[in-house]
Scaffold this motif. Structure first.
Motif, short mmCIF file in Angstrom:
data_model
loop_
_atom_site.label_atom_id
_atom_site.label_comp_id
_atom_site.label_asym_id
_atom_site.label_seq_id
_atom_site.Cartn_x
_atom_site.Cartn_y
_atom_site.Cartn_z
N ILE A 111 -17.17 -24.91 -16.01
CA ILE A 111 -17.64 -24.01 -14.96
C ILE A 111 -18.78 -24.69 -14.21
N ASP A 112 -18.73 -24.61 -12.89
CA ASP A 112 -19.79 -25.18 -12.04
C ASP A 112 -20.92 -24.17 -11.91
N LEU A 113 -22.08 -24.51 -12.42
CA LEU A 113 -23.23 -23.59 -12.36
C LEU A 113 -24.19 -23.96 -11.22
N SER A 114 -23.79 -24.92 -10.36
CA SER A 114 -24.69 -25.36 -9.28
C SER A 114 -24.32 -24.75 -7.94
N ALA A 115 -25.34 -24.54 -7.12
CA ALA A 115 -25.16 -24.07 -5.75
C ALA A 115 -24.97 -25.29 -4.83
N PRO A 116 -24.31 -25.10 -3.68
CA PRO A 116 -24.21 -26.21 -2.71
C PRO A 116 -25.62 -26.69 -2.34
N ARG A 143 -28.60 -13.63 -16.61
CA ARG A 143 -27.60 -13.32 -15.58
C ARG A 143 -28.04 -12.09 -14.79
N THR A 144 -28.15 -12.25 -13.48
CA THR A 144 -28.51 -11.13 -12.61
C THR A 144 -27.53 -10.98 -11.45
N ASP A 145 -26.62 -11.93 -11.30
CA ASP A 145 -25.73 -12.03 -10.13
C ASP A 145 -26.50 -12.30 -8.84
N ARG A 147 -41.03 -27.07 -23.21
CA ARG A 147 -39.66 -26.60 -22.99
C ARG A 147 -39.37 -26.70 -21.49
N TYR A 148 -38.10 -26.44 -21.15
CA TYR A 148 -37.60 -26.73 -19.80
C TYR A 148 -37.22 -25.47 -19.03
N GLY A 149 -36.98 -25.66 -17.75
CA GLY A 149 -36.52 -24.56 -16.91
C GLY A 149 -35.31 -24.99 -16.09
N LEU A 150 -34.48 -24.01 -15.74
CA LEU A 150 -33.39 -24.23 -14.80
C LEU A 150 -33.42 -23.09 -13.80
N ALA A 151 -33.40 -23.42 -12.51
CA ALA A 151 -33.49 -22.40 -11.47
C ALA A 151 -32.27 -22.46 -10.56
N SER A 152 -32.01 -21.36 -9.87
CA SER A 152 -30.90 -21.25 -8.91
C SER A 152 -29.54 -21.56 -9.56
N LEU A 153 -29.37 -21.12 -10.80
CA LEU A 153 -28.05 -21.25 -11.44
C LEU A 153 -27.05 -20.30 -10.79
N CYS A 154 -25.79 -20.68 -10.78
CA CYS A 154 -24.70 -19.85 -10.23
C CYS A 154 -23.68 -19.55 -11.33
N HIS A 155 -22.87 -18.51 -11.07
CA HIS A 155 -21.66 -18.26 -11.88
C HIS A 155 -21.95 -17.95 -13.34
N LEU A 156 -23.13 -17.44 -13.63
CA LEU A 156 -23.39 -17.03 -15.01
C LEU A 156 -22.47 -15.87 -15.39
N ASP A 157 -21.89 -15.19 -14.37
CA ASP A 157 -20.93 -14.11 -14.64
C ASP A 157 -19.62 -14.64 -15.22
N GLN A 158 -19.44 -15.96 -15.23
CA GLN A 158 -18.22 -16.53 -15.83
C GLN A 158 -18.45 -17.03 -17.25
N LEU A 159 -19.65 -16.79 -17.78
CA LEU A 159 -19.99 -17.30 -19.12
C LEU A 159 -19.99 -16.17 -20.15
N PRO A 160 -19.59 -16.49 -21.40
CA PRO A 160 -19.72 -15.51 -22.47
C PRO A 160 -21.18 -15.38 -22.88
N ALA A 161 -21.53 -14.29 -23.55
CA ALA A 161 -22.91 -14.09 -24.02
C ALA A 161 -23.34 -15.24 -24.92
N LYS A 162 -22.44 -15.68 -25.78
CA LYS A 162 -22.68 -16.84 -26.64
C LYS A 162 -21.41 -17.67 -26.66
N GLY A 163 -21.54 -18.97 -26.92
CA GLY A 163 -20.34 -19.79 -27.09
C GLY A 163 -20.14 -20.83 -26.01
N ALA A 164 -20.92 -20.78 -24.93
CA ALA A 164 -20.81 -21.83 -23.90
C ALA A 164 -21.75 -22.98 -24.25
N VAL A 165 -21.37 -24.17 -23.81
CA VAL A 165 -22.25 -25.34 -23.92
C VAL A 165 -22.69 -25.73 -22.52
#
Ligand code: 23J
Ligand code: MN
Length: 262
Positions: A22-27, A148-150, A220-238
């Motif tokens: 799954i692509d979690l990046s924005a254009p 995930r907030t959409d 620790r690290y941060g990730l911002a402007s992620l996309c498509h978290l609605d396509q991920l399970p609550a647990k189990g994604a890498v």
């Protein structure tokens, strides 16, 4: 199971499609929204600019290439510990020195999209994380926690994405206590769908910008402007998210990917 067998199975699963990418990046381009800090608190990062070097023309007859004007903290991006004053002294806290193991890790996805739709200033609390853990299992050390907030659905427009009025930006994020709790659980990072890892109201929190102040203070690290978290399970994604190896970099745009079971 041997680790060679595990990788063989993964390779087969990728080829058969039983594990999807799954692509979690924005254009990333001139239209990518960038954070707008009030000028009294500091300077701002510029929008992306793409400069053409050649276009199969007199400047390079058989090739096209560009050079970029690009802030480290632009679009879907990684925050390194040295981005913040609280994390500035970690010897492994710059983009070129973070152990690469950190760039591939399990993801816990907390879905609070309904709450964020009802309230743009929604804040994730410790109680809310505990409720999520009761339902989906404990947050274990070494993984990411992604909210995930959409919100990514607003990413096409700077106005709706930044969502600012006379009182400042309105966007969801974590409370300081939530971040402290996640650090105590041993997470390696915190990720959000908003322009930065903190809520729009985070400048008025104690400490200000807790996702930045506290996560980076703990290396620790941060990730911002992620996309498509609605396509991920609550647990189990890498999650795979590797910043460019900028020398002494404080962050970097990333092509963030998730491996998910089909
Ligand atoms: C600088 C100052 C405040 C913030 C940020 C950057 C970010 O969100 C960022 O991209 O790291 S809140
Ligand atoms: Mn950043």
């Amino acid at each position: 199971m041997s680790s060679a067998r595990t990788l063989d199975d993964l390779a087969s699963a990728l080829l058969s499609g039983s594990v999807r990418v799954i692509d979690l990046s924005a254009p990333l381009g001139p239209e990518t929204p960038v954070i707008q800090l009030p000028p009294q608190i500091g300077k701002n990062t510029p929008p992306v600019k793409v400069h053409s070097i050649s276009r199969y023309d007199a400047d390079g007859p058989y090739w096209a290439w560009n050079w970029l004007e690009l802030g480290e903290h632009t679009g879907t991006h990684f925050d390194a510990p040295r981005h913040w004053i609280s994390g500035k002294d970690y010897p492994d806290g710059a983009t070129d020195r973070i152990p690469v193991k950190s760039f591939v890790a399990p993801a816990n996805v907390i879905d609070r999209s309904k709450e964020a739709a009802a309230n743009a200033d929604y804040l994730l609390t410790v109680d809310s994380i505990r409720a999520w853990e009761k339902e989906h299992g404990e947050i274990e050390p070494g993984g990411w926690v992604l909210l995930r907030t959409d919100w990514y659905k607003r990413n096409g427009s700077s106005d709706t994405f930044l969502n600012a009025d006379a009182n400042g930006p309105h966007s969801p994020g974590p409370t300081a206590e939530a971040i402290t709790y996640l650090i105590s659980k041993g997470v390696i990072g915190w990720g959000s769908e908003t322009v930065g890892t903190d809520a729009g109201s985070a400048g008025r929190m104690n400490p200000p910008f807790p996702a930045h102040t506290l996560m980076h203070q703990a290396n620790r690290y941060g990730l911002a402007s992620l996309c498509h978290l609605d396509q991920l399970p609550a647990k189990g994604a890498v999650l795979i998210a590797a910043p460019l190896k900028f020398v002494e970099g404080t962050g970097s745009p990333v092509r963030a990917l998730a491996l998910v079971p089909n």
